[in-house]
Design a protein around this motif. Structure first.
Motif, PDB file in Angstrom:
ATOM      1  N   PRO A   1      47.148 -47.909  28.912  1.00 29.04           N
ATOM      2  CA  PRO A   1      48.545 -47.928  29.390  1.00 29.04           C
ATOM      3  C   PRO A   1      48.636 -48.167  30.892  1.00 29.04           C
ATOM      4  O   PRO A   1      49.557 -48.848  31.360  1.00 29.04           O
TER       5      PRO A   1
ATOM      6  N   ASN B   1      45.651 -52.165  20.373  1.00 27.57           N
ATOM      7  CA  ASN B   1      46.952 -51.984  19.722  1.00 27.57           C
ATOM      8  C   ASN B   1      47.759 -50.841  20.329  1.00 27.57           C
ATOM      9  O   ASN B   1      48.456 -50.126  19.628  1.00 27.57           O
ATOM     10  N   VAL B   2      47.622 -50.666  21.627  1.00 29.43           N
ATOM     11  CA  VAL B   2      48.369 -49.596  22.279  1.00 29.43           C
ATOM     12  C   VAL B   2      49.830 -50.012  22.451  1.00 29.43           C
ATOM     13  O   VAL B   2      50.747 -49.293  22.084  1.00 29.43           O
ATOM     14  N   ASP B   3      50.032 -51.186  23.026  1.00 31.86           N
ATOM     15  CA  ASP B   3      51.415 -51.653  23.186  1.00 31.86           C
ATOM     16  C   ASP B   3      51.402 -53.171  23.220  1.00 31.86           C
ATOM     17  O   ASP B   3      51.592 -53.787  24.268  1.00 31.86           O
ATOM     18  N   ASN B   4      51.185 -53.749  22.061  1.00 31.41           N
ATOM     19  CA  ASN B   4      51.069 -55.200  22.037  1.00 31.41           C
ATOM     20  C   ASN B   4      52.390 -55.890  22.304  1.00 31.41           C
ATOM     21  O   ASN B   4      52.431 -57.029  22.738  1.00 31.41           O
TER      22      ASN B   4
ATOM     23  N   ALA C   1      54.346 -55.129  24.667  1.00 33.86           N
ATOM     24  CA  ALA C   1      54.383 -55.339  26.124  1.00 33.86           C
ATOM     25  C   ALA C   1      53.542 -56.546  26.506  1.00 33.86           C
ATOM     26  O   ALA C   1      53.917 -57.340  27.368  1.00 33.86           O
TER      27      ALA C   1
ATOM     28  N   SER D   1      52.236 -58.005  16.230  1.00 34.56           N
ATOM     29  CA  SER D   1      53.029 -57.143  17.110  1.00 34.56           C
ATOM     30  C   SER D   1      54.505 -57.164  16.762  1.00 34.56           C
ATOM     31  O   SER D   1      55.275 -56.365  17.255  1.00 34.56           O
TER      32      SER D   1
END
Lengths: 316, 495
Positions: B224, B264-267, B269, B316
């Motif tokens: 992040p 795959n934390v915040d694709n 974004a 995503s």
């Protein structure tokens, strides 16, 4: 390496409209009542279960292994090798799916040849495979048709396609085929004999005083292991008295290559190949037919020892 | 040739015998595979000295250097006289000396530029050394300074600091937490901004970042932080290969993007910052290059992470929403071109390329495009190949068939039915299962296709499968024979 159409697509000039949203879309969907209702069987269980599925792969997925290895070889400067022996794509092998067969082949042609030889035109009563549908019909008629067998006059058909002649005895048919159709006299008309050890056969021949040709057959696969019956001598005598012809062997690619000897007075099916039954399937009750001659009748293990085995050469 | 000649592992090419080299390489590859299975796959890089780079030959003992008078001067001030000889043999000796790292650090921050450079080089070699006595714990004294120097202006010095930090990242989670706390990410951001024209430094930044985010057990805070830092646009701006400098920097940045996407934390974004667009357009560029036949050495090292990044980013969001970023139809052509070009050299790359196609063909738009561009025959030609390639192709074909009757008819026109007759005979049960599924879709969509299948002598194949001892394929084959064949066919199904 690359197909010309692909090259053209990728090197197309700017005048060509390459946008996806400019491409006409095909109509989606099936005819009503067409697919999904019938994809379930009567008991409601879905048989065909495929649905489109996007796949997310995380860093440690096995599909990523080769790429990761390549990356780390590069980081460690071992990837720049002039003769890089990387894994190359293999063509898939083919397998025969008949239960108990499970042979593997490297080309479709090999597999199809195997299948056509061994699994097509199979008589469901005796598991023999015949070369053609016609011979299969004749075989069933002559061997398994109870009505046929009690006919007052036998009607053995000529084996040649197109010749409808019928005969009352096997010998008449054989003569007809030799004379009219110019078949060789040593064609496998009747009995075929399977002999494992040529030494035994010759020994037996000398004992019985007949001379004939002996054919060697290829070793049988594991799983067919018959104990010699209690009276092998008599059977061999009977067998030898029948005419021996060299068998028509299967092509070399097929290791299952046995021809059966029938101890009945009826002749063996013509040109037949026996499919070796495995433990999965039931064995037909032809115990007396399958002799394993792997164990020689008499072996001397040194002076003074018993000549021959105790018992009758039971296969170990 | 890559500049990467300058950055080497110490093992290098020992022995002039090619066979010996290949043998060592194979052994090494086995070790790497074992390490990956144990989640211990790490690599460190060693930046060669400039004069060694010109020399061209790789000698592990060439790093024999005596530190200049600055170090000995300092030591003499403290009443002990000793000089640093840097070969791998002397590391234990060096480290047994009291305050050895402290002395290096002092010189690192000292006024003398030459001493700074030498000290940085020493620390770099220590970070790379596999010697068990080298304790990264003690090297940690240097990290705050190394991080600070990342915002400096001197390229060579910065590069050394970067590779040193990059080598330390995989050592332990504590190290990474410490680096994070000491502000390594903003420092990297700053560094890549300052040195954006110096591709060697950019490559080093990419390497260090990839080490930071790819290590096992990456804590929840690192990625992040990277996503929020503004590094992504800078990485994306690197994604244009420089023909003179070579592929090194682009490769490192691409691997960073892959590690970010697969976590795959915040694709979302990532996509919002333009990752998908840049990666797909670079893939198209590479596809064009491959089509023209100009396959650079090492191009696969760039294609690999791009494919993975795109493949994972496609999940995503709904494909319809992502379509503006995927609007170049040449992407599909490139995804079909890579398997053809790399099938014999890198079959795994071919497989991953088709995996991306699988993720794309969840939408009828892309399925229609595949037909419009006549790309389906190229896929069908891949069906004979194992390594998971044919299974992935069957998935793609299943996705297409699932769209509807028109699609099934087009598939049949492209020659799928005879190809299925062959795949139904293959040894791999999974291949047969997928083939039966695809065949089922085709036959159910239109009775003409069922008849065509029978004409292609497909019936005996299905009948043979009924005798298999694998229940999955037996049930499916029986189902197809019972429900989807034209009525005039005599069917011999088992009870």
């Amino acid at each position: 390496m690359l197909q010309p159409e692909l090259i053209q697509l990728l090197t197309a000039s700017d005048l060509v409209d390459l946008r996806i949203d400019a491409i006409p879309k095909l109509q989606v969907g099936f005819r009503p009542g067409c697919f999904f209702s019938s994809s379930r069987s009567q008991d409601g269980e879905a048989k065909l279960t495929f649905i489109p599925q996007q796949i997310l792969l995380n860093k440690d997925h096995e599909l990523f292994e080769d790429g990761d290895i390549h990356r780390h070889l590069y980081l460690q400067n071992l990837s720049t090798c002039p003769a890089y022996d990387s894994p190359t794509a293999r063509q898939c092998e083919f397998r025969c799916y008949i239960s108990g067969c499970s042979q593997v082949f490297s080309t479709v042609e090999d597999y199809e040849h195997h299948y056509n030889t061994l699994h097509r035109h199979v008589c469901s009563s005796c598991q023999r495979s015949l070369p053609s549908a016609r011979l299969l019909d004749i075989h069933i008629q002559e061997w398994h048709d109870s009505l046929f067998s009690i006919l007052a006059e036998r009607q053995d058909m000529c084996l040649v396609e197109g010749c409808g002649s019928k005969f009352r005895t096997r010998d008449q048919r054989k003569d007809h085929m030799i004379k009219i159709h110019k078949y060789p006299s040593d064609f496998m008309f009747d009995k075929v004999k399977r002999i494992k050890n040529i030494k035994i056969a010759k020994k037996n021949m000398l004992q019985k005083g007949t001379s004939m040709e002996v054919s060697m057959s290829v070793s049988e696969p594991e799983g067919v292991c018959e104990v010699l019956s209690d009276q092998p001598e008599e059977e061999e005598y009977m067998e030898i008295n029948h005419s021996l012809e060299p068998g028509i062997l299967d092509p070399a690619s097929n290791p299952i290559n046995t021809v059966e000897l029938s101890t009945d007075h009826d002749t063996a099916p013509i040109l037949s190949v026996t499919i070796q039954p495995t433990t999965n399937q039931q064995r037909p009750q032809h115990n007396r037919e399958r002799h394993s001659y792997r164990v020689p009748r008499t072996v001397c293990f040194g002076q003074g020892s018993v000549q021959g085995f105790r018992g009758h050469g039971r296969r170990i | 040739m890559w500049r990467l000649n300058a950055v080497r592992h110490k093992a290098g090419r020992q022995g002039s015998d090619l066979e010996e080299f290949k043998f060592k390489r194979r052994e090494h590859e086995k070790e790497l595979r074992r390490a990956r299975k144990d989640s211990q796959l790490v690599s460190k890089r060693l930046l060669l000295n400039d004069d060694e780079e010109e020399d061209g030959t790789m000698d592990t003992l060439a790093s024999d250097r005596v530190l200049g008078p600055c170090i000995t001067t300092t030591v003499r001030d403290e009443d002990s006289i000793w000089a640093f000889h840097f070969s791998s043999l002397s590391f234990p000796y060096v480290l047994r000396q009291p305050n050895s790292i402290a002395i290096l650090v002092t010189n690192l921050c000292g006024p003398n530029p030459q001493c700074r450079l030498e000290a940085a080089r020493c620390l770099h070699e220590l970070s790379h050394s596999p010697h068990s006595e080298v304790d990264s714990l003690r090297l940690r004294q240097a990290t705050p300074y190394l991080i600070t120097f990342l915002s400096g202006q001197s390229p060579k010095f910065t590069e050394l600091c970067l590779y040193t930090l990059g080598n330390m990242c995989p050592d332990s989670e504590n190290v990474r937490d410490m680096l994070l706390a000491q502000g390594i990410i903003p420092a990297l951001n700053n560094c890549i901004q300052i040195h954006r024209t110096n591709l060697a430094v950019v490559e080093a930044v990419g390497f260090t970042l990839s080490q930071l985010i790819s290590a096992n057990y990456v804590t929840g805070t690192i990625i992040p932080a990277v996503l929020a830092s503004g590094l992504i646009p800078r990485l994306l701006s690197v994604l244009t290969p420089d023909s003179q400098f070579g592929l090194g920097p682009v490769i490192e940045c691409a691997w960073c993007l892959h590690y970010l996407a697969c976590s795959n934390v915040d694709n979302g974004a990532l996509v919002a910052q333009g990752t998908l667009l840049h990666c797909t357009s670079l893939l198209v560029t590479l596809g064009v290059a491959v089509a023209k036949g100009s396959i650079e050495e090492g191009i696969e090292l760039l294609i690999w992470p791009l494919l993975r990044c795109v493949g994972n980013l496609l999940l995503s969001g709904p494909l319809g929403a992502l379509q503006p970023q995927l609007n170049d139809s040449r992407l599909l052509a490139a995804l079909c071109a890579f398997p053809q070009a790399f099938l014999q050299t890198h079959p795994a790359l071919a497989r991953e390329s088709i995996w991306v196609l699988n993720n794309l063909t969840d939408s009828s738009v892309f399925c229609s495009a595949l037909f419009y561009l006549n790309l389906v025959p190229a896929l069908i030609q891949l069906l004979p190949f194992s390594h998971g390639i044919n299974i992935m192709v069957l998935r793609v074909l299943g996705n297409i068939a699932h769209q509807g009757r028109e699609y099934c008819l087009h598939l049949a026109q492209a020659g799928l039915l005879p190809a299925l007759c062959a795949t139904l005979k293959m040894a791999d049960t999974e291949v047969v299962t997928f083939s039966l599924e695809v065949l089922g879709q085709l036959m159910a969509s239109d009775p003409q296709l069922a008849e065509e299948f029978v004409r292609q002598s497909g019936l005996p194949v299905l009948e043979a499968i009924q005798y298999s001892n694998q229940e999955t394929i037996r049930l499916r084959a029986t189902h197809l024979l019972e429900h989807h064949l034209p009525p005039h066919c005599t069917v011999r199904t088992l009870p």
